[in-house]
Design an enzyme around this catalytic site. Structure first.
Site, PDB file in Angstrom:
ATOM      1  N   LYS A 189       5.670  15.724   9.675  1.00 27.68           N
ATOM      2  CA  LYS A 189       4.332  16.003  10.219  1.00 27.68           C
ATOM      3  C   LYS A 189       3.586  14.687  10.397  1.00 27.68           C
ATOM      4  CE  LYS A 189       0.219  16.630   9.167  1.00 27.68           C
ATOM      5  NZ  LYS A 189      -0.432  16.008  10.338  1.00 27.68           N
ATOM      6  N   THR A 246      -5.926  12.834  -0.234  1.00 21.28           N
ATOM      7  CA  THR A 246      -4.914  13.760   0.300  1.00 21.28           C
ATOM      8  C   THR A 246      -3.740  13.862  -0.672  1.00 21.28           C
ATOM      9  OG1 THR A 246      -5.542  13.105   2.524  1.00 21.28           O
ATOM     10  CG2 THR A 246      -3.490  14.292   2.317  1.00 21.28           C
ATOM     11  N   GLU A 264       3.022   7.183  -1.247  1.00 21.93           N
ATOM     12  CA  GLU A 264       2.717   5.794  -0.879  1.00 21.93           C
ATOM     13  C   GLU A 264       1.276   5.780  -0.392  1.00 21.93           C
ATOM     14  OE1 GLU A 264       5.732   4.550   1.893  1.00 21.93           O
ATOM     15  OE2 GLU A 264       7.193   4.399   0.291  1.00 21.93           O
ATOM     16  N   CYS A 297      -2.120  -0.826   4.805  1.00 24.59           N
ATOM     17  CA  CYS A 297      -2.269  -0.466   3.392  1.00 24.59           C
ATOM     18  C   CYS A 297      -2.091  -1.678   2.478  1.00 24.59           C
ATOM     19  CB  CYS A 297      -1.268   0.614   3.021  1.00 24.59           C
ATOM     20  SG  CYS A 297       0.438   0.127   3.336  1.00 24.59           S
ATOM     21  N   GLU A 394     -10.997   1.053  -0.983  1.00 27.78           N
ATOM     22  CA  GLU A 394     -10.288   0.673   0.243  1.00 27.78           C
ATOM     23  C   GLU A 394     -11.154   0.987   1.472  1.00 27.78           C
ATOM     24  OE1 GLU A 394      -7.016   3.193   1.590  1.00 27.78           O
ATOM     25  OE2 GLU A 394      -5.801   1.382   1.832  1.00 27.78           O
TER      26      GLU A 394
HETATM   27  P1  NAD Z   1      -4.741  10.784   5.246  1.00 29.71           P
HETATM   28  O1  NAD Z   1      -4.438  11.002   3.818  1.00 29.71           O
HETATM   29  O2  NAD Z   1      -6.040  11.238   5.773  1.00 29.71           O
HETATM   30  O3  NAD Z   1      -3.641  11.503   6.172  1.00 29.71           O
HETATM   31  C1  NAD Z   1      -2.269  11.208   6.088  1.00 29.71           C
HETATM   32  C2  NAD Z   1      -1.480  12.400   6.564  1.00 29.71           C
HETATM   33  O4  NAD Z   1      -1.700  13.479   5.672  1.00 29.71           O
HETATM   34  C3  NAD Z   1      -1.836  12.924   7.942  1.00 29.71           C
HETATM   35  O5  NAD Z   1      -0.662  13.302   8.609  1.00 29.71           O
HETATM   36  C4  NAD Z   1      -2.683  14.137   7.641  1.00 29.71           C
HETATM   37  O6  NAD Z   1      -2.667  15.119   8.650  1.00 29.71           O
HETATM   38  C5  NAD Z   1      -1.979  14.656   6.413  1.00 29.71           C
HETATM   39  N1  NAD Z   1      -2.777  15.543   5.576  1.00 29.71           N
HETATM   40  C6  NAD Z   1      -4.119  15.540   5.397  1.00 29.71           C
HETATM   41  N2  NAD Z   1      -4.464  16.521   4.532  1.00 29.71           N
HETATM   42  C7  NAD Z   1      -3.299  17.130   4.166  1.00 29.71           C
HETATM   43  C8  NAD Z   1      -2.996  18.198   3.298  1.00 29.71           C
HETATM   44  N3  NAD Z   1      -3.932  18.844   2.605  1.00 29.71           N
HETATM   45  N4  NAD Z   1      -1.709  18.568   3.150  1.00 29.71           N
HETATM   46  C9  NAD Z   1      -0.726  17.915   3.807  1.00 29.71           C
HETATM   47  N5  NAD Z   1      -0.960  16.907   4.666  1.00 29.71           N
HETATM   48  C10 NAD Z   1      -2.242  16.518   4.833  1.00 29.71           C
HETATM   49  O7  NAD Z   1      -4.497   9.244   5.489  1.00 29.71           O
HETATM   50  P2  NAD Z   1      -4.774   8.422   6.834  1.00 29.71           P
HETATM   51  O8  NAD Z   1      -6.242   8.238   6.974  1.00 29.71           O
HETATM   52  O9  NAD Z   1      -4.000   9.040   7.934  1.00 29.71           O
HETATM   53  O10 NAD Z   1      -4.079   7.037   6.483  1.00 29.71           O
HETATM   54  C11 NAD Z   1      -4.731   5.970   5.886  1.00 29.71           C
HETATM   55  C12 NAD Z   1      -4.325   5.871   4.428  1.00 29.71           C
HETATM   56  O11 NAD Z   1      -2.916   5.727   4.324  1.00 29.71           O
HETATM   57  C13 NAD Z   1      -4.907   4.647   3.771  1.00 29.71           C
HETATM   58  O12 NAD Z   1      -5.355   4.976   2.485  1.00 29.71           O
HETATM   59  C14 NAD Z   1      -3.714   3.698   3.678  1.00 29.71           C
HETATM   60  O13 NAD Z   1      -3.798   2.728   2.671  1.00 29.71           O
HETATM   61  C15 NAD Z   1      -2.610   4.655   3.439  1.00 29.71           C
HETATM   62  N6  NAD Z   1      -1.318   4.043   3.784  1.00 29.71           N
HETATM   63  C16 NAD Z   1      -0.456   3.730   2.764  1.00 29.71           C
HETATM   64  C17 NAD Z   1       0.761   3.121   3.056  1.00 29.71           C
HETATM   65  C18 NAD Z   1       1.735   2.779   1.966  1.00 29.71           C
HETATM   66  O14 NAD Z   1       2.902   2.577   2.280  1.00 29.71           O
HETATM   67  N7  NAD Z   1       1.325   2.676   0.710  1.00 29.71           N
HETATM   68  C19 NAD Z   1       1.085   2.822   4.376  1.00 29.71           C
HETATM   69  C20 NAD Z   1       0.178   3.145   5.381  1.00 29.71           C
HETATM   70  C21 NAD Z   1      -1.021   3.773   5.066  1.00 29.71           C
END
Ligand code: NAD
Length: 497
Positions: A189, A246, A264, A297, A394
């Site tokens: 997804k 999330t 992650e 990230c 962040e």
């Molecule tokens: P987010 O948590 O808002 O969304 C990530 C994904 O989760 C999306 O596909 C979203 O649709 C899905 N999602 C949201 N609510 C959900 C639920 N209740 N159940 C299942 N899926 C759900 O994050 P974002 O804003 O898309 O991404 C930014 C974040 O990701 C930042 O905090 C960043 O640091 C982190 N990130 C971490 C890494 C890593 O490898 N550590 C890499 C890239 C980004």
């Protein structure tokens, strides 16, 4: 709703990919480009019904895929890599239009790396066939003398992979490749702000000959579809990259079935610049943190500089940072593209304005840039308190803070003093100092005099709120497999020795 949109000349199917077929939804969501806010198209908006259908397809395809020989699985992964390589330009163009990251880096760095994700895990898979890798005699106790241990990596089952928007295909394939290599079937997804390249990946996998149901892609908004995926009793693994809130939600949802999770998450990583560092290198490393408009990230968003060189460092940093070109990410000359969404821009500006109100000083930036879209000026804030929001939380935008330290102890204390532990970067000319400091830092990855160098064989993940578990190389296999040890008696049947 049209089932197909054309983005910069590339056709993209906007429906889900479930059980080897395109499946529409009754409702849709609008996908917009961060470059200029224009609508790219209407995307299928899945919910519990689509989640169930995708997990059912993954479950049905699992026994045959798990039983497929490693050689054949590896061959198919290489065929997917071939397909990615043939379509690098299309993937790069679509990704840039969808998430606003630089076209030149998608072309030259990211998409070749996407292909490499498949090749690496295909090759790794074949290593598991080497006897000396996984078979060893028991030593020690009398009960174990002469017995043989054989470790096997059994595919765990249908795996749900949930990814964010900042590096969509890169992060998706970093999960899809090892999951498929391990013999698992997948429901991917992608994020709702960048859904397109996942759909192209489904096309590529089908063209490569991946059997129906082995890779499924569902589109949709957060928990609307996510809850049904993460609480599903037939799902054996969940790998999530995204935000901490999330992750908490997903962990609670997965708790019903105790489904193993890999998380992650975000970071607030430090860059420690010691007075003995090569200052040009240190400044380069600091300015590099604005890459992808700060939506990385791993970004070292907290610059910690030894007091004695702070003025000189800041002067050189400003000289370099103000030369960055901000604008259309399709332009080769652009260094900083837009931020993903108006909501993200609001969030970034909120952090900065609250920091300024609390006494921070914007040495550069501190506001949006008006170059015709969702752009935020590269920002450096000084006069920030360690316990302030801007130092602790962040931002996920082009916003850095600068603090100073008097000595190594203070540097380590400041570096470790957040709830995160994803990465840390050191600039120092003293190898012994590097050794001392890295031993004391809490972080999943530490770079010394470099940044963002990642080998797929290395473990990747975060400590504290930055994540749970590690992926990469053997860590990915361990996560996506049920690891089993079989102990055989010396003569093959008499386990009383
Ligand atoms: P987010 O948590 O808002 O969304 C990530 C994904 O989760 C999306 O596909 C979203 O649709 C899905 N999602 C949201 N609510 C959900 C639920 N209740 N159940 C299942 N899926 C759900 O994050 P974002 O804003 O898309 O991404 C930014 C974040 O990701 C930042 O905090 C960043 O640091 C982190 N990130 C971490 C890494 C890593 O490898 N550590 C890499 C890239 C980004």
């Amino acid at each position: 709703m049209s089932d197909r949109i054309v983005v910069a000349g590339v056709g993209v199917d906007t429906r889900h990919w479930i059980g080897g077929e395109r499946v529409a939804s009754v409702t849709t969501f609008t996908d917009t480009s961060p470059i200029d806010g224009r609508a790219l198209g209407e995307i299928a908006r899945g919910g519990p019904a689509e989640a169930s259908a995708a997990v059912a397809a993954a479950k049905a395809a699992f026994p045959a895929w798990a039983a497929t020989s490693r050689t054949e699985r590896a061959r198919l992964l290489h065929a997917i890599a071939d397909g990615v390589e043939k379509r690098i330009e299309e993937l790069a163009v679509v990704e840039t239009n969808d998430n606003g990251a630089l076209l030149r880096s998608h072309r030259r760095g990211v998409m070749p790396r996407v292909a490499h994700n498949f090749r690496f895990f295909a090759d790794w898979l074949l290593k598991l066939d080497h006897e000396d890798f996984d078979t060893f005699p028991s030593g020690g106790s009398a009960a174990g003398r002469g017995h043989t241990n054989h470790v096997s990596w059994d595919p765990a089952g249908p795996s749900v992979l949930i990814t964010p928007w900042n590096a969509p295909l890169m992060l998706a394939t970093w999960k899809v490749a090892p999951a498929l290599a391990a013999g698992n079937t997948v429901v991917l997804k992608p994020a709702e702000w960048s859904p397109l390249t996942a759909s192209l990946l489904a096309d590529i996998a089908a063209e490569a000959g991946l059997p129906a149901g082995v890779l499924n892609v569902v589109q949709g908004y957060g928990s609307e579809i996510g809850d049904a995926l993460t609480s599903h009793p037939d799902v054996r693994r969940i790998s999530f990259t995204g935000s901490v809130p999330t992750a908490r939600h997903i962990a609670a949802s997965a708790a019903a079935n105790l489904t193993p999770l890999s998380l992650e998450l975000g970071g607030k990583s430090p860059l420690l610049v010691f007075a003995d560092a090569d200052l040009d290198l240190a400044v380069d490393l600091a300015v590099e943190q604005y890459d992808n408009a700060g939506q990385v990230c791993l970004a070292a968003t907290r610059i910690l500089v030894e007091e004695s060189i702070a003025d000189e460092f800041t002067r050189r940093f400003i000289d370099k940072a103000i030369q960055l070109t901000q604008g259309d990410p399709r332009d080769e000359a652009t260094d900083l593209g837009p931020n993903i969404h108006p909501r993200q821009l609001e969030k970034i500006d909120g952090f900065v304005q609250r920091a300024l109100a609390a006494g921070a000083r914007a040495v550069i930036g501190g506001q949006r840039t008006d170059v015709g879209g969702q752009y935020y000026a590269p920002t450096l804030l000084t006069d920030v308190a360690q316990d302030s929001e801007i130092v602790q939380e962040e931002v996920f935008g082009p916003v850095l803070t600068l603090q100073t330290f008097a000595d190594e102890d203070e540097a380590v204390r400041l570096a470790n003093d957040t709830r995160f532990g994803l990465a840390a970067t050191l600039a120092t000319g003293d190898p012994e100092r590097a050794e001392r400091v890295t031993a004391r830092l809490v972080a999943g990855t530490i770079w010394v005099n470099c940044f963002f160098v990642r080998d797929l064989q290395a473990p990747f993940g975060g400590s504290r709120l930055s994540g749970v578990g590690r992926e990469g190389g053997t860590w990915s296999f361990d996560f996506y497999c049920d690891v089993k040890n079989t102990v055989t008696a010396p003569n093959g049947w008499n386990n009383h020795g």
